[in-house]
Design a protein around this motif. Structure first.
Motif, PDB file in Angstrom:
ATOM      1  N   ALA A  33       0.837  -1.210   0.000  1.00  0.00           N
ATOM      2  CA  ALA A  33       0.000   0.000   0.000  1.00  0.00           C
ATOM      3  C   ALA A  33       0.868   1.256   0.000  1.00  0.00           C
ATOM      4  O   ALA A  33       0.629   2.205  -0.755  1.00  0.00           O
ATOM      5  N   ALA A  34       1.889   1.261   0.859  1.00  0.00           N
ATOM      6  CA  ALA A  34       2.790   2.422   0.912  1.00  0.00           C
ATOM      7  C   ALA A  34       3.546   2.559  -0.415  1.00  0.00           C
ATOM      8  O   ALA A  34       3.767   3.669  -0.915  1.00  0.00           O
ATOM      9  N   GLY A  35       3.937   1.424  -0.992  1.00  0.00           N
ATOM     10  CA  GLY A  35       4.667   1.444  -2.266  1.00  0.00           C
ATOM     11  C   GLY A  35       3.805   1.987  -3.394  1.00  0.00           C
ATOM     12  O   GLY A  35       4.271   2.774  -4.225  1.00  0.00           O
ATOM     13  N   TRP A  36       2.547   1.580  -3.423  1.00  0.00           N
ATOM     14  CA  TRP A  36       1.613   2.078  -4.457  1.00  0.00           C
ATOM     15  C   TRP A  36       1.508   3.591  -4.367  1.00  0.00           C
ATOM     16  O   TRP A  36       1.579   4.304  -5.360  1.00  0.00           O
ATOM     17  N   TRP A  37       1.352   4.073  -3.134  1.00  0.00           N
ATOM     18  CA  TRP A  37       1.225   5.519  -2.939  1.00  0.00           C
ATOM     19  C   TRP A  37       2.502   6.242  -3.397  1.00  0.00           C
ATOM     20  O   TRP A  37       2.448   7.248  -4.095  1.00  0.00           O
ATOM     21  N   ARG A  38       3.651   5.698  -3.010  1.00  0.00           N
ATOM     22  CA  ARG A  38       4.938   6.319  -3.389  1.00  0.00           C
ATOM     23  C   ARG A  38       5.075   6.373  -4.918  1.00  0.00           C
ATOM     24  O   ARG A  38       5.515   7.371  -5.482  1.00  0.00           O
TER      25      ARG A  38
END
Ligand code: KG4
Ligand code: ZN
Length: 339
Positions: free
Chosen positions: A311-316
């Protein structure tokens, strides 16, 4: 911005003693999440043995990845996977390197972007997986085995650290006291369980409030040890309940004080200690009383997992922050470095 729309992200987490992989769609929809805990491996030693953890990740990561990909309807050829996100710090160097090396290899083999994710930022994103309408600013209490942080989040990716521990992390205090009481490893869940049948008024352990929004738990830990040595007959359940309440009192008082000061719309819990039953109940009650929201990720998303990494990677990635193949592991990575 990424060259093509990224919907489906594979997340990899190997920063400590959980080997985890997950597939998440559009940053919030979990297609699969597999966590292989090494608890049994480390329990005999009373804590995580870094060398053993690294070796176990090497053995476990391939089957865990295959399971996560298979459950999401993909396979090890990476069909349908648009990007690979991996925790690159903070954590144990020998453990982080396993995940980072694997993620680089998959990114190269599949020809998809690689995204290095800060483990602490990933914990913050665990709430976003279940609660999409968070208001801002938020106060997040991130309490894990290695960290105790009070963070103001003005919007995703914008963080201000309000306070942190000056000695032991909250989870570390749970683990050390549990070990002393002979409750085994990991200590947090063991203390939580036995505390439910103990008397929290039995012992008046100290609550420490250092300057600002900082925390300190080593005095409390020493006080428990000293008291039990003097009174070996003391009921373990009563000691655990009194200790748990002292920790939770401090955490909730600090979090609510911070929420009031920054005008937060909600308090959010993150990290392994956020699975604590009393902390969850007390946070919900205090937030209801203050008329603000309380976001408590489900227990499986509080402790280490790879869905939060994806999830954090998608946002980044959607903010143009992909990594390149020079990505290294950083055992002491701080949250500020990820903003
Ligand atoms: O976030 P996490 O899974 O790993 C780290 O990044 O550290 O947190 C693990 C920590 C351990 O110290 C464990 O004892 C604690 O979270 N923990 C708990 C509970 N469940 C896990 N502490 C208190 N109560 C619990 N129910
Ligand atoms: Zn963690």
């Amino acid at each position: 911005m990424p060259p093509s729309p990224v919907h489906r992200v594979l997340g990899i987490e190997t920063s400590c003693d959980e080997t985890a992989a997950a597939v998440v769609d559009d940053g919030h929809s979990i297609a699969s999440s597999v966590v292989s805990s090494q608890i049994d491996l480390h329990a005999a030693y009373g804590g995580v043995v870094p060398e053993l953890a690294g070796r176990a990740h090497v053995e476990l990561l391939t089957p865990v990845l295959a399971e996560a990909l298979g459950q999401a309807g993909s396979d090890t050829s990476g069909s349908g996977i648009d990007a690979v996100a991996v925790t690159y710090g903070p954590g144990l160097i020998g453990s982080l390197l396993v995940g980072v090396a694997e993620a680089k290899a998959l990114s190269m083999a599949w020809g998809v972007p690689l995204i290095g994710v800060n483990h602490l930022e990933a914990h913050l994103f665990a709430s976003l997986l279940e609660q999409r309408d968070l208001g801002w600013p938020l106060v997040v209490l991130l309490v894990s085995g290695g960290h105790t942080l009070l963070i103001e989040v003005t919007e995703p990716g914008r963080y201000r650290q309000l306070g942190g521990t000056i000695d032991d992390a909250a989870g570390e205090a749970f683990d050390k006291v549990a070990r002393f009481l002979g409750l085994g490893y990991p200590g947090g869940p063991a203390i939580d369980r036995i505390a439910e049948v103990g008397n929290a008024d039995a012992f008046a352990f100290p609550r420490s409030y250092p300057g600002g929004y900082d925390f300190s738990f080593s005095g409390l830990k020493t006080s428990v040890v000293t008291m039990v040595r003097r009174h070996p007959e003391a009921s373990t359940a009563d000691v655990a309940a009194s200790f748990r309440r002292a920790v939770v009192d401090v955490l909730v008082t600090r979090a609510m004080g911070a929420a009031d000061d920054v005008g937060a719309t909600a308090v959010c819990l993150a990290g392994g200690v956020a699975a604590n039953s009393l902390l969850r109940r007390r946070t919900e009650d205090a937030c209801a009383e203050a008329g603000i929201g309380a976001f408590l990720p489900s227990r499986a998303l509080c402790t280490d997992n790879a869905a939060m990494v994806a999830a954090a990677g998608w946002w980044r990635l959607h903010h143009g922050r992909a990594s390149d193949l020079s990505l290294g592991a950083d055992p002491t990575l701080r949250l500020a470095a990820a903003t």
